[in-house]
Design a protein around this motif. Structure first.
Motif, short mmCIF file in Angstrom:
data_model
loop_
_atom_site.label_atom_id
_atom_site.label_comp_id
_atom_site.label_asym_id
_atom_site.label_seq_id
_atom_site.Cartn_x
_atom_site.Cartn_y
_atom_site.Cartn_z
N SER A 111 -6.08 6.18 -11.47
CA SER A 111 -6.87 5.75 -10.32
C SER A 111 -8.20 5.16 -10.73
O SER A 111 -8.70 4.22 -10.11
N GLN A 154 0.84 -1.20 0.00
CA GLN A 154 0.00 0.00 0.00
C GLN A 154 0.88 1.26 0.00
O GLN A 154 0.62 2.19 -0.76
N GLN A 155 1.91 1.29 0.82
CA GLN A 155 2.81 2.45 0.86
C GLN A 155 3.58 2.58 -0.46
O GLN A 155 3.79 3.69 -0.95
N SER A 215 2.53 1.63 -3.40
CA SER A 215 1.57 2.12 -4.40
C SER A 215 1.36 3.63 -4.27
O SER A 215 1.30 4.34 -5.28
N LEU A 216 1.25 4.11 -3.05
CA LEU A 216 1.11 5.55 -2.85
C LEU A 216 2.35 6.31 -3.33
O LEU A 216 2.23 7.37 -3.95
#
Length: 93
Positions: free
Chosen positions: A76, A32-33, A35-36
């Motif tokens: 997105s 998740q990090q 991807s951000l």
């Protein structure tokens, strides 16, 4: 954003066995990090490229920001396609 992340967090661990939950949690948080971070890098590249192009064409100073915003929004929105393909029964447990 919180509703989106809550849904993704619930779906991420649906098929994970309890014995592997610790590893899955660590992997998911890292992914998740990452991807951000990739999203931020993409926005920076789009903004930089758009600024270079707009300087050549003498465009309005907000055009590069619009291009970067639309690029990130487009990327997105591709998540909608993957969510739409999920079976309806996913996550009902």
């Amino acid at each position: 954003m919180s509703l989106l992340f809550t849904g993704y967090n619930a779906l991420a661990f649906i098929d994970v066995e309890r014995s592997r939950m610790n590893a899955a949690t660590s992997f998911y948080a890292t992914f998740q990090q990452l991807s951000l971070s990739v999203g931020i890098c993409l926005a920076a590249v789009l903004l930089s490229s758009a600024e270079s192009i707009s300087n050549i064409h003498d465009a309005h100073h907000l055009v590069p920001y619009s291009i970067a915003f639309l690029g990130v929004a487009g990327l997105s929105s591709m998540a909608v396609a993957s969510i739409a393909r999920l079976p309806r029964a996913v996550g009902q447990q």
